[in-house]
Scaffold this motif. Sequence first.
Motif, short mmCIF file in Angstrom:
data_model
loop_
_atom_site.label_atom_id
_atom_site.label_comp_id
_atom_site.label_asym_id
_atom_site.label_seq_id
_atom_site.Cartn_x
_atom_site.Cartn_y
_atom_site.Cartn_z
N ALA A 107 0.86 -1.19 0.00
CA ALA A 107 0.00 0.00 0.00
C ALA A 107 0.89 1.23 0.00
CB ALA A 107 -0.91 0.01 1.22
N PRO A 108 0.39 2.34 -0.54
CA PRO A 108 1.17 3.57 -0.46
C PRO A 108 1.44 3.96 0.99
CG PRO A 108 -0.59 3.80 -2.06
CD PRO A 108 -0.86 2.51 -1.30
N ILE A 109 2.50 4.69 1.18
CA ILE A 109 2.89 5.16 2.51
C ILE A 109 3.24 6.64 2.41
CG2 ILE A 109 5.35 4.55 2.23
CD1 ILE A 109 5.26 3.57 5.17
N ILE A 110 2.84 7.41 3.40
CA ILE A 110 3.15 8.83 3.41
C ILE A 110 4.54 9.03 4.03
CG2 ILE A 110 2.54 11.09 4.38
CD1 ILE A 110 0.71 10.26 2.14
N VAL A 111 5.38 9.75 3.29
CA VAL A 111 6.78 9.96 3.69
C VAL A 111 7.04 11.46 3.77
CG1 VAL A 111 9.17 9.37 3.17
CG2 VAL A 111 7.33 7.90 2.34
N ALA A 112 7.81 11.86 4.78
CA ALA A 112 8.21 13.25 4.95
C ALA A 112 9.72 13.33 5.13
CB ALA A 112 7.51 13.87 6.17
N ARG A 113 10.27 14.52 4.99
CA ARG A 113 11.68 14.69 5.36
C ARG A 113 11.82 14.53 6.87
NH1 ARG A 113 10.69 18.62 1.80
NH2 ARG A 113 10.46 20.19 3.43
N ASP A 182 6.24 18.73 0.10
CA ASP A 182 6.30 18.60 1.56
C ASP A 182 6.13 17.16 2.03
OD1 ASP A 182 6.45 21.51 2.30
OD2 ASP A 182 4.62 21.51 1.10
N LEU A 183 5.33 16.38 1.31
CA LEU A 183 5.15 14.97 1.59
C LEU A 183 5.14 14.23 0.25
CD1 LEU A 183 2.07 14.88 4.07
CD2 LEU A 183 4.50 14.93 4.68
N ILE A 184 5.32 12.92 0.30
CA ILE A 184 5.05 12.11 -0.87
C ILE A 184 4.22 10.90 -0.46
CG2 ILE A 184 7.07 12.81 -2.20
CD1 ILE A 184 8.42 10.17 -1.41
N SER A 185 3.42 10.44 -1.39
CA SER A 185 2.70 9.17 -1.24
C SER A 185 3.47 8.18 -2.10
CB SER A 185 1.26 9.32 -1.72
OG SER A 185 0.58 8.08 -1.70
N SER A 186 4.23 7.30 -1.45
CA SER A 186 5.18 6.46 -2.17
C SER A 186 5.02 5.01 -1.73
CB SER A 186 6.61 6.97 -1.92
OG SER A 186 7.56 6.25 -2.67
N TRP A 187 6.10 4.22 -1.91
CA TRP A 187 6.16 2.84 -1.44
C TRP A 187 7.21 2.74 -0.34
CZ3 TRP A 187 1.99 1.04 -3.28
CH2 TRP A 187 1.62 1.16 -4.62
N VAL A 188 7.14 1.67 0.43
CA VAL A 188 8.12 1.45 1.50
C VAL A 188 9.52 1.34 0.94
CG1 VAL A 188 8.92 -0.20 3.23
CG2 VAL A 188 6.49 0.38 3.12
N GLN A 199 17.40 10.75 6.53
CA GLN A 199 16.93 11.90 5.78
C GLN A 199 15.41 11.97 5.65
OE1 GLN A 199 19.45 13.24 2.28
NE2 GLN A 199 20.06 11.09 2.34
N LEU A 200 14.75 10.79 5.73
CA LEU A 200 13.31 10.72 5.56
C LEU A 200 12.68 10.01 6.75
CD1 LEU A 200 13.13 9.59 1.81
CD2 LEU A 200 12.95 11.92 2.70
N LYS A 201 11.36 10.13 6.87
CA LYS A 201 10.63 9.38 7.89
C LYS A 201 9.27 8.98 7.34
CE LYS A 201 8.95 13.66 10.14
NZ LYS A 201 8.98 14.47 11.38
#
Length: 301
Positions: A107-113, A182-188, A199-201
Motif C-alpha cells: 500500500a502507499p505510505i506517506i513519507v516526509a523529510r 512537503d510529503l510524498i505518497s510512495s512505497w516502503v 533523511q526521511l521518515k
Amino acid sequence: MAAVGEARAAYPGKPIEWIVMWSAGGGADTATRVFAKYLEAELGQSVVVKNVTGAGGTIGYLTAKTARADGYTLVSALSDLPKYKPLGTQGIEVDDFEILGGFALEAPIIVARADAPWSNIREFAEDAKNNPGKYSIGVSNVGGVHHQPVVLWMEEAEFEAQVVSHPGSPQMNAALLGGHVDLISSWVKPSLPGVQDGQLKYLAYFATEAPPGFDSVPTFQDEGYQVVWPHSYGMGAPKGIPDEAKQVLVGAMEKVWENPDFEAELNNLGLLLHKKNAAEYRQELLETEESMGRIVELLND
C-alpha cells in the motif's frame, strides 16, 4: 501434427518479455522483477523485464494489449488497471487482458523529510487545514495509485494541498529530499534508504496493517482515518494466449507462491504475498473498478 504437438509442449521455447508500465526502481518494477526472477527459475527460461513508460501507464498497457498473443509477452496487471475505464481512458480495461493471477501486495505510505515539523499525519492535516493550498504532496501520476488514497484522506480530514505528479518513486524521493514537495505518497522500498540514513521518515501506511519489519509505522486507521487503499501486483498477458501457455505460466506462478524465499524477499521489501488465482484476481480488479467511482468524483471536483 506430432511435430506441432511437440512444439506446443516445449513452451516456453525462448525468452519471455514482461512489460512494466512504470519506471525502473519503482514499486511495480521492484515487485515484478522479484517475481520474474523466481518465475524464470520455474519456467527454465529467461523472463526479461522491459519498462515501457509514459502517459500515466497507458503506453505500457497498450503496448502489451497489442502484442502478439503467443505467451511470450507478459504484463504487470496492477491495481491501477481498473482506473482507466472510470477515468474515461479509451482502450484499456481489465478484460482487455488475460488475467493470470496475483502475487504481491503493498500500500502507499506517506513519507516526509526527517526535519519536517509534523510527527504524524494528523498534525500535517491540521496544519494544511489552517493553511489551504500552502503544502504539496508528491504522487507518481495524477489519478494513479498514490494519488487515489490522498484525495480520500483530504476529503475525510477536510484539508487542501497541491498535488504534484512525478514519473515514479525515484523522482518523488528526489523532489522530497530537494524540498520541492512537503510529503510524498510512495512505497516502503523506494523510500527505505532515505529513512535508514536519517533523511526521511514514514508517517502512515494506507493499509490495515504495516508489512513485517515495519510494525512501528502506524496505519491511517491507527491515526483515526478510515482510508485503506491496498495495491496488488499480478501477472497478465495479451488476450487470447494459447491454453498451453496459460497452464504453464499459472503452474509456475503457483510454485513461486509456495517458495518461502520468495515470500521472505517480498517482506524485506515491504511487500506481502498475494496468492490469487486467475478468477480471484480478475474479480478483485473488477471490484476495484467499481469502487473507483468516488475517486473519479473527487478528482473531477
